[in-house]
Design an enzyme around this catalytic site. Structure first.
Site, mmCIF file in Angstrom:
data_model
loop_
_atom_site.group_PDB
_atom_site.id
_atom_site.type_symbol
_atom_site.label_atom_id
_atom_site.label_comp_id
_atom_site.label_asym_id
_atom_site.label_seq_id
_atom_site.Cartn_x
_atom_site.Cartn_y
_atom_site.Cartn_z
ATOM 1 N N HIS A 49 1.860 -0.386 3.708
ATOM 2 C CA HIS A 49 0.730 -0.562 2.790
ATOM 3 C C HIS A 49 0.944 0.244 1.494
ATOM 4 O O HIS A 49 0.906 -0.310 0.397
ATOM 5 C CB HIS A 49 -0.560 -0.113 3.494
ATOM 6 C CG HIS A 49 -1.782 -0.162 2.622
ATOM 7 N ND1 HIS A 49 -2.758 -1.116 2.793
ATOM 8 C CD2 HIS A 49 -2.196 0.610 1.582
ATOM 9 C CE1 HIS A 49 -3.712 -0.929 1.880
ATOM 10 N NE2 HIS A 49 -3.393 0.118 1.146
ATOM 11 N N GLU A 50 1.201 1.527 1.644
ATOM 12 C CA GLU A 50 1.379 2.370 0.455
ATOM 13 C C GLU A 50 2.618 1.945 -0.323
ATOM 14 O O GLU A 50 2.649 2.002 -1.551
ATOM 15 C CB GLU A 50 1.460 3.857 0.838
ATOM 16 C CG GLU A 50 0.206 4.416 1.523
ATOM 17 C CD GLU A 50 -1.093 4.112 0.784
ATOM 18 O OE1 GLU A 50 -1.073 3.963 -0.453
ATOM 19 O OE2 GLU A 50 -2.134 3.999 1.470
ATOM 20 N N HIS A 75 1.665 -0.673 -2.769
ATOM 21 C CA HIS A 75 1.137 -0.121 -4.023
ATOM 22 C C HIS A 75 2.301 0.384 -4.887
ATOM 23 O O HIS A 75 2.296 0.242 -6.106
ATOM 24 C CB HIS A 75 0.198 1.062 -3.745
ATOM 25 C CG HIS A 75 -1.149 0.681 -3.206
ATOM 26 N ND1 HIS A 75 -1.979 -0.214 -3.840
ATOM 27 C CD2 HIS A 75 -1.816 1.094 -2.095
ATOM 28 C CE1 HIS A 75 -3.109 -0.333 -3.142
ATOM 29 N NE2 HIS A 75 -3.034 0.445 -2.075
ATOM 30 N N HIS A 109 3.966 -2.351 -6.723
ATOM 31 C CA HIS A 109 3.110 -2.787 -7.823
ATOM 32 C C HIS A 109 3.378 -1.920 -9.069
ATOM 33 O O HIS A 109 3.426 -2.419 -10.187
ATOM 34 C CB HIS A 109 1.646 -2.656 -7.371
ATOM 35 C CG HIS A 109 0.653 -3.414 -8.200
ATOM 36 N ND1 HIS A 109 -0.697 -3.288 -8.012
ATOM 37 C CD2 HIS A 109 0.789 -4.296 -9.221
ATOM 38 C CE1 HIS A 109 -1.338 -4.073 -8.874
ATOM 39 N NE2 HIS A 109 -0.458 -4.690 -9.624
HETATM 40 ZN ZN LIG Z 1 -4.506 0.742 -0.547
#
Ligand SMILES: [Zn+2]
Length: 703
Positions: free
Chosen positions: A492-493, A496, A499
């Site tokens: 998940h991290e 990011h 991104h």
């Molecule tokens: Zn998040």
């Protein structure tokens, strides 16, 4: 320009006369002399921050004044662009200070943070309500068609203009004064709400002094409760509190139904006990002030004000989406009730399932059905292997390479630093900091010590990204072995981080993760879909001792258990999200009776009596005191996006489909906040997201 750093400092303090060109012993005042111009962590001392901040405030204040003093007619290039590039020193020092204060703090940094916070907020107000500056921005906005702006520049202008208007810059003097008064009152009420909630939470204790009252609880839970009692000078007893890590295990395992009821009632009555810590009148006041504030700024409701800048755009869209998921989840929750009721009767119970029974029977059914616990899977999720797995996915999708570099500056020995390249070209730096320590706050997050953008001359500035987790640390005898949930958190991290790393924008204010709250979790949550894909597992999920790949039947159990109890989980979440919307779509200020309002709201959606909303009004901290008002829906909204977006890969029959990945990068990851989120999503997917994939993922619909 970063919006949070868009500040100006009045109480100036000059720094002993040195210009930026001279060598200064404060590293923030020099060009970083390090590989990739990383912050020279080893040289940075706490004492360097405040002087650099003060100098940064001073510089930006002057820059803003120069913009205002420009005698020429306002243009994009003489107003908006210099605003974007103002405050560079402030950004430079803030970019180091805030991630460090989260990941490796100490008393000094915390003290600096407290001193800074009012300085920042005063300057936000001073700039956002500065009429001369606003008049220039307004002029540019009214004449935008003559400036030949790029799409990104149009977005920067639009964001800047709206942010002024939304802060009240367009109001007359009398209304500005009213707004300031409402803001002040609201912020005091929010603080009061939080203080009451904390006092209510800490004020309740379930004290057990007879061994038989511990029936059903595992050893670990009992010893935690004994330790809690000891810390409260009640040695020999056992104490359970309303904190989730203490309460949940009790609700899961205690076979004493009367005590489960007692503890859970303590929980759901927080702030609603008609005592001096009661939150009902505070909520009623906040709700009313929010409506008044929205009207002042020209919006029908508070939700209309908030959602305008989100992907959802308006309250109708949010309630429609929530309603659809609700309709799918309620029948599943009702089936879950039936199977729990059957178990109650089978065990000879003669009662109807109630909210305090839910965790207990869920746990029982889960054991019976799946025979699964974390200890069975941990050996297959060694942390270095999991990181290899996520790098592998990023390589297959985006051709990125991650090479560990021992020679780069770091702020703590635990940090692992990777240079990220593509086709042998430098993309950015990724720092990963995985283990808990007292100087780190809880949870997991991703940030940047420098965001991607181009400098004022158009030269690319590459990002320095940091991801921080609190993963199970290694012990003397064993490496770090993660639960499957911790492995998901890493992915998940890392989403990011991608991104930020793949961001390709010109202006700093719209780069990387500068996107609305109901869009920002798309890049992160989509990465979680690869974690348990067999093709990915066989690459990384290997037993730390034998090297054996995780057995298929274990993967199958993980997959099935992941969809278990989703009726309950979805309904209790949605009930809170709907409650949030009910309060914030009110259009007229009224004297609310909070109990009555909440009751009616839940009746409107026919919430079943066996489930309470995840947050009742009087302890719904997200919406009354932490910035999520009309935004609690965001979590599941983003799940609609990530589930639908992952389908784009699945539909091709190849979870590493290069074309889909290229499109995801081009239309979403590289775009940051340079476009409207819905437009970005449609550009990627060819259509608006549907909720089908979400319902299937949560097991709320059968394939
Ligand atoms: Zn998040």
């Amino acid at each position: 320009m970063k919006k949070t750093l868009f500040v100006m400092f009045l109480g100036l303090m000059a720094i002993a006369g040195c210009s930026r060109e001279e060598k200064n012993d404060n590293p923030f005042l020099n060009k970083y002399d390090t590989p990739f111009e990383m912050p020279p962590f080893e040289q940075i001392r706490a004492a360097h921050f405040m002087p650099a901040f003060l100098k940064g405030f001073e510089e930006q204040r002057k820059e803003i004044q120069d913009i205002i003093n420009n005698p020429d007619n306002p243009t994009f290039n003489n107003t908006i662009k210099p605003m974007e590039y103002s405050g560079q020193l402030l950004t430079k020092v803030g970019d180091v200070f805030s991630p460090l204060n989260s990941a490796n703090t100490n008393d000094t940094l915390q003290k600096i943070n407290k001193e800074l916070s009012p300085l920042y907020s005063r300057h936000n107000d001073d700039i956002n309500l500065n009429d001369s500056l606003f008049q220039r921005v307004k002029y540019v906005n009214e004449h935008k068609d003559v400036f030949n702006l790029t799409a990104e520049e149009k977005k920067v202008l639009d964001d800047t203009y709206k942010s002024f208007v939304r802060s009240g810059a367009a109001l007359n003097t009398e209304d500005k004064a009213k707004l300031r008064k409402i803001n002040e009152e609201m912020s005091l009420l929010s603080v009061q709400f939080g203080e009451n909630l904390l006092a209510e939470t800490n004020g309740y204790k379930l004290v057990i002094d007879k061994k038989e009252d511990l029936a059903g609880l595992p050893e670990g839970v009992i010893s935690q409760a004994a330790a809690m009692a000891k810390s409260l000078e009640m040695e020999g007893k056992w104490v359970f509190t309303l904190q989730v890590p203490s309460m949940t295990p009790f609700l899961q395992y205690s076979s004493r139904r009367d005590l489960r009821e007692k503890l859970f009632t303590g929980y759901f009555m927080k702030g609603d006990n008609d005592n001096e810590r009661d939150n009902k009148s505070i909520i009623a006041k906040i709700a009313r002030l929010r409506i008044e504030r929205s009207h002042l700024l020209g919006y029908k409701s508070y939700a209309a004000f908030v959602l305008e800048k989100n992907m959802a755009k308006n309250p109708e869209k949010v309630t429609e989406f929530l309603g659809k998921v609700w309709a799918a989840a309620i029948p599943v929750a009702k089936e879950e009730v039936i199977s729990m009721q059957e178990m109650i009767y089978k065990e000879g119970g003669k009662f109807k399932l109630m909210p305090w029974d839910w965790w207990y029977y869920t746990e029982k059914i889960k054991k019976e059905k799946y025979d699964l616990d974390d200890e069975m899977t941990r050996p297959y999720f060694q942390i270095d292997n999991v990181m290899e797995g996520m790098f592998y996915v990023a390589n297959r999708l985006y051709s990125l390479e991650f090479n560990e570099r021992e020679d780069l500056p770091k702020y703590h020995p635990d940090v692992k630093t990777f240079e990220v390249t593509r086709d042998n070209k430098h993309v950015g730096v990724l720092m990963i900091d995985n283990y808990p320590r007292p100087s780190k706050r809880g949870g997991a997050w991703c940030g940047a010590y420098r965001g991607q953008s181009c400098d004022i001359n158009g030269k690319m500035i590459t990002p320095i990204v940091t991801m921080v987790t609190n993963s199970t640390p290694p012990t003397a005898g064993e490496p770090s072995l993660l639960t499957s949930e911790e492995a998901s958190t890493l992915f998940h991290e890392f989403g990011h981080a991608l991104h930020q790393l793949l961001s390709n924008s010109t202006y700093p204010g719209v780069s990387g993760t500068s996107v609305p709250r109901d869009f920002v979790e798309l890049p992160s949550q989509i990465m979680e879909h690869w974690v348990l894909e067999p093709e990915v597992l066989k690459v990384y999920a290997k037993h730390f001792k034998t090297g054996e790949v995780i057995p298929a039947e274990l993967v199958d159990k993980l997959d099935k258990a992941g969809k278990f109890n989703m009726g309950f989980v979805t309904v209790e979440y949605l009930a809170a999200a709907l409650l949030d919307m009910e309060y914030h779509t009110l259009t007229e200020p009224a004297e609310l009776d909070i109990r009555e309002f909440e009751k009616k709201a839940m009746e409107k959606y026919s919430l079943i009596p066996e489930i309470k909303p995840r947050y009742r009004s009087t302890y719904f901290n997200h919406i009354w005191s932490s910035g999520y008002a009309s935004g609690y829906y965001s979590y599941i909204w983003c799940e609609i996006l990530d589930a639908d977006a992952f389908q784009a890969f699945k539909e091709t029959g190849d979870i590493f489909n290069k074309e889909v990945a290229a499109k995801f990068e081009e239309e979403i990851l590289s775009k940051g906040g340079t476009r409207d989120p819905l437009a970005m999503y449609i550009a990627f997917r060819g259509k608006e997201p549907g909720i089908e994939a979400l319902l299937l993922n949560r097991g709320l619909k059968q394939p």
